[in-house]
Design a protein around this motif. Structure first.
Motif, short mmCIF file in Angstrom:
data_model
loop_
_atom_site.label_atom_id
_atom_site.label_comp_id
_atom_site.label_asym_id
_atom_site.label_seq_id
_atom_site.Cartn_x
_atom_site.Cartn_y
_atom_site.Cartn_z
N ALA A 153 19.41 -3.03 -8.11
CA ALA A 153 18.59 -4.19 -8.45
C ALA A 153 17.72 -3.79 -9.63
CB ALA A 153 17.72 -4.62 -7.27
N GLU A 154 17.27 -4.77 -10.38
CA GLU A 154 16.50 -4.46 -11.59
C GLU A 154 15.11 -3.91 -11.26
OE1 GLU A 154 18.37 -7.51 -14.86
OE2 GLU A 154 16.98 -8.35 -13.38
N TYR A 155 14.61 -4.21 -10.06
CA TYR A 155 13.31 -3.69 -9.64
C TYR A 155 13.39 -3.28 -8.17
CZ TYR A 155 11.47 -5.81 -13.90
OH TYR A 155 11.24 -6.14 -15.22
N ILE A 156 12.59 -2.29 -7.81
CA ILE A 156 12.55 -1.83 -6.42
C ILE A 156 11.13 -1.36 -6.10
CG2 ILE A 156 13.34 0.47 -7.10
CD1 ILE A 156 14.74 0.68 -4.40
N ALA A 157 10.63 -1.76 -4.92
CA ALA A 157 9.34 -1.28 -4.44
C ALA A 157 9.59 -0.03 -3.61
CB ALA A 157 8.64 -2.35 -3.61
N VAL A 158 8.96 1.08 -4.00
CA VAL A 158 9.30 2.39 -3.44
C VAL A 158 8.06 3.06 -2.83
CG1 VAL A 158 10.24 4.68 -3.94
CG2 VAL A 158 11.08 2.68 -5.19
N ASP A 159 8.23 3.66 -1.67
CA ASP A 159 7.21 4.54 -1.11
C ASP A 159 6.99 5.67 -2.11
OD1 ASP A 159 5.79 6.54 0.28
OD2 ASP A 159 6.69 5.98 2.19
N SER A 160 5.79 5.79 -2.63
CA SER A 160 5.54 6.76 -3.71
C SER A 160 5.77 8.20 -3.29
CB SER A 160 4.11 6.60 -4.22
OG SER A 160 3.16 6.89 -3.21
N ARG A 161 5.75 8.47 -1.98
CA ARG A 161 5.98 9.83 -1.51
C ARG A 161 7.40 10.30 -1.78
NH1 ARG A 161 4.34 9.22 4.64
NH2 ARG A 161 5.50 7.29 4.26
N ARG A 188 8.00 12.73 7.17
CA ARG A 188 8.22 13.79 6.18
C ARG A 188 8.75 13.27 4.85
NH1 ARG A 188 11.58 17.86 6.79
NH2 ARG A 188 10.16 19.43 5.96
N ARG A 189 8.39 12.05 4.49
CA ARG A 189 8.85 11.52 3.21
C ARG A 189 8.27 12.31 2.04
NH1 ARG A 189 9.08 4.87 3.62
NH2 ARG A 189 10.90 4.80 5.02
N GLU A 190 7.08 12.84 2.21
CA GLU A 190 6.48 13.61 1.12
C GLU A 190 7.31 14.85 0.79
OE1 GLU A 190 5.02 14.95 5.06
OE2 GLU A 190 5.04 12.99 4.05
N HIS A 191 8.10 15.34 1.75
CA HIS A 191 8.93 16.51 1.48
C HIS A 191 10.00 16.18 0.44
CE1 HIS A 191 10.77 20.37 2.03
NE2 HIS A 191 11.91 19.86 2.46
N HIS A 192 10.53 14.96 0.48
CA HIS A 192 11.52 14.57 -0.52
C HIS A 192 10.91 14.61 -1.92
CE1 HIS A 192 14.92 12.39 1.88
NE2 HIS A 192 14.66 13.59 2.33
N GLY A 193 9.70 14.10 -2.05
CA GLY A 193 9.04 14.16 -3.35
C GLY A 193 8.80 15.58 -3.81
N GLU A 229 -1.94 -0.34 -3.57
CA GLU A 229 -3.18 0.31 -3.15
C GLU A 229 -2.90 1.74 -2.71
OE1 GLU A 229 -5.02 -1.95 -0.11
OE2 GLU A 229 -5.09 -3.81 -1.27
N ASP A 230 -3.89 2.59 -2.90
CA ASP A 230 -3.85 3.98 -2.43
C ASP A 230 -2.79 4.83 -3.15
OD1 ASP A 230 -5.81 3.31 -0.50
OD2 ASP A 230 -4.25 2.60 0.86
N VAL A 231 -2.41 4.44 -4.35
CA VAL A 231 -1.48 5.24 -5.15
C VAL A 231 -2.22 5.74 -6.38
CG1 VAL A 231 0.63 5.28 -6.53
CG2 VAL A 231 0.55 3.97 -4.39
N ASP A 232 -2.38 7.07 -6.47
CA ASP A 232 -3.03 7.64 -7.65
C ASP A 232 -2.17 8.69 -8.33
OD1 ASP A 232 -3.18 9.71 -5.82
OD2 ASP A 232 -5.35 9.60 -5.57
N ARG A 233 -0.99 8.95 -7.77
CA ARG A 233 -0.11 9.98 -8.33
C ARG A 233 0.72 9.45 -9.49
NH1 ARG A 233 3.35 13.27 -4.07
NH2 ARG A 233 1.26 14.12 -3.71
N PHE A 234 1.00 8.14 -9.48
CA PHE A 234 1.82 7.54 -10.53
C PHE A 234 1.07 6.39 -11.18
CE2 PHE A 234 4.89 9.27 -7.44
CZ PHE A 234 5.58 10.15 -8.27
N PRO A 239 0.83 -1.21 0.00
CA PRO A 239 0.00 0.00 0.00
C PRO A 239 0.86 1.26 0.00
CG PRO A 239 -0.84 -1.60 1.58
CD PRO A 239 0.49 -2.12 1.10
N GLY A 240 0.56 2.18 -0.89
CA GLY A 240 1.31 3.43 -0.98
C GLY A 240 2.61 3.32 -1.74
N GLU A 241 2.93 2.13 -2.26
CA GLU A 241 4.19 1.91 -2.97
C GLU A 241 3.97 1.72 -4.47
OE1 GLU A 241 6.99 -0.24 0.40
OE2 GLU A 241 5.94 -1.49 -1.07
#
Length: 340
Positions: free
Chosen positions: A108-116, A281-286, A82-87, A34-36
Motif C-alpha cells: 500500500a502507498e502508506y502504512i501506519a507502523v509501530d515505531s518499535r 518484544r517488538r523493540e528487539h526487531h528495531g 503521540e509518544d514518538v520521539d525516535r523518528f 500512539p507510538g506509531e
C-alpha cells in the motif's frame, strides 16, 4: 463527521480471498496512533511466506481476508503519532511491519507502523535493497546470534544458502568471524560462493561426506536450517557433539531427535513473526535492524535482488516469480518512488 472530500486515499493491493489474485483498490490512508508513525511505502519485498499467505497455506500468520499483505517495508516517515520521539517526518526507515495477524501490510502507498519495529534505512542501500532485508535478517540474527551466539573461529553450516534467509545468514555469520559453509543445488553454487561461503551441492554429496571433508568428521559448531523437512533431519547428523547447536526457521512436523541426543547437542527454533502476532518484544526487531544498518554501511551486508521491476499493477507476477522459483534473488515491488 469528516467531510468525504477531506479523506485521503491511497492505492493498495488487497487479498480478497485465499487462492485468488490480489486486487488493487483505493482505500483511506491510515492515521498513526500512539507510538506509531505513518510511512510512505517506497518498496515492499516478497517473501515465500507472503505467497503462502496468498494461497491460504500459512495458518500461523493469522491472516483473514480481506487483508493488505506485505511483510517487509522501506519508505519515508510522513508523520508521527503521540509518544514518538525516535523518528521524524522525512526520515528514511525500514522494517518488518505487518501483513500478518490482521496488521496492514506494505503493499500500500502508506502504512501506519509501530515505531518499535523500525530502524533508520542504511545510507548505503537503496529503498529496494533495504526492503529486501527485514524478515531475512531478523530471522538470521535470531538464529545465529540470539540462539547460537556464533563467534569467530567457529564452523557454521547454513542449509539453503542461496535463499533469501540463507544468503543473509551466510553474510551475517561471516561478519562475526565464522568459517561458513552452505548447501544448495548445483545451480546455486555460484551464488553461495559469492555470498562468502564454501558451497556444498547437497544433491551430489552425502551428509557424512561433507562432514568428513570440511570438519574432519567432528561436525559443525552451528547448523542453521532454512529449509525444514528432511534437511532438518540431516542437520542432526551434521552438528558437532556436546557443544554443537542446531537452529531451524522451519522446524515443523515430526522429527526424530535421536541423532541429536546421541551427540549431546542442542536444538532450538526461530519464529520471527512472534513480536508482530503477540505485540511482545517488538523493540528487539528495531534493535536487530539497527545492527543490520551498521553491517550494511560497513560493506558487510548486501541483499541479492532479482533484477526485474514490479509495481502494484503487476503484484501477482511478482508473487508468481517467488512461488515458481524463477527469481534470481529477492523480489521487490516498487510501491512508491524507489529512487527517493
Amino acid at each position: 463527521m469528516i467531510p468525504e472530500e477531506s479523506v485521503m486515499y491511497m492505492r493498495a493491493a488487497v487479498l480478497t480471498a485465499f487462492g485468488t489474485p490480489l486486487t488493487v483498490v483505493d482505500m483511506p490512508v491510515p492515521a498513526p496512533g500512539p507510538g506509531e508513525v505513518l510511512v510512505q511505502v517506497m518498496a515492499s519485498a516478497v517473501n515465500p511466506l507472503d505467497t503462502k499467505v496468498r494461497r491460504g497455506q500459512a495458518a500461523h500468520a493469522q491472516t483473514t481476508p480481506p487483508a493488505v499483505p506485505g511483510i517487509d517495508t522501506a519508505g519515508v516517515v510522513v508523520s508521527v503519532g503521540e509518544d514518538v520521539d525516535r523518528f521524524h517526518p522525512g526520515d528514511e526507515v525500514f522494517g518488518m511491519t505487518g501483513g500478518v495477524g490482521g496488521i496492514q501490510g506494505s503493499l500500500a502507498e502508506y502504512i501506519a507502523v509501530d515505531s518499535r519495529l523500525l530502524a533508520p534505512k542504511p545510507r548505503t542501500l537503496s529503498m529496494r535493497q533495504a526492503a529486501a532485508l527485514p524478515l531475512a535478517f531478523i530471522t538470521a540474527w535470531e538464529a545465529l546470534v540470539d540462539h547460537a551466539a556464533v563467534r569467530q573461529g567457529q564452523q557454521v553450516l547454513v542449509h539453503g544458502g542461496a535463499g533469501g534467509v540463507g544468503n543473509i545468514a551466510v553474510q551475517l555469520a561471516t561478519s562475526r568471524g565464522a568459517t561458513v559453509y552452505a548447501t544448495g543445488s548445483a545451480a546455486s553454487q555460484a551464488a553461495i560462493a559469492a555470498a562468502g561461503a564454501t558451497a556444498i551441492d547437497y544433491t551430489a554429496t552425502p551428509v557424512a561426506d561433507y562432514v568428513d571433508t570440511h570438519t574432519g568428521g567432528r561436525g559443525f559448531d552451528v547448523v542453521f536450517d532454512t529449509v525444514g523437512g528432511a534437511t532438518l533431519d540431516d542437520s542432526f547428523h551434521a552438528v558437532k557433539a556436546v557443544t554443537g547447536r542446531v537452529v531451524s526457521a522451519l522446524g515443523w512436523g515430526s522429527h526424530s531427535l535421536a541423532p541429536l541426543s546421541f551427540r549431546n547437542a542442542t536444538y532450538s527454533g526461530v519464529f520471527t513473526l512472534s513480536p508482530l502476532l503477540t505485540g511482545q518484544r517488538r523493540e528487539h526487531h528495531g534493535e536487530v535492524l539497527r545492527a543490520a544498518k551498521l553491517l550494511a554501511e560497513s560493506g558487510l551486508l548486501t541483499p541479492r535482488l532479482d533484477e526485474r521491476a514490479y509495481t502494484l499493477a503487476d503484484v501477482d507476477d511478482a508473487y508468481d516469480a517467488v512461488e515458481n522459483r524463477t527469481a534470481t534473488g529477492k523480489v521487490v515491488i516498487d510501491v512508491g518512488c524507489a529512487a527517493h
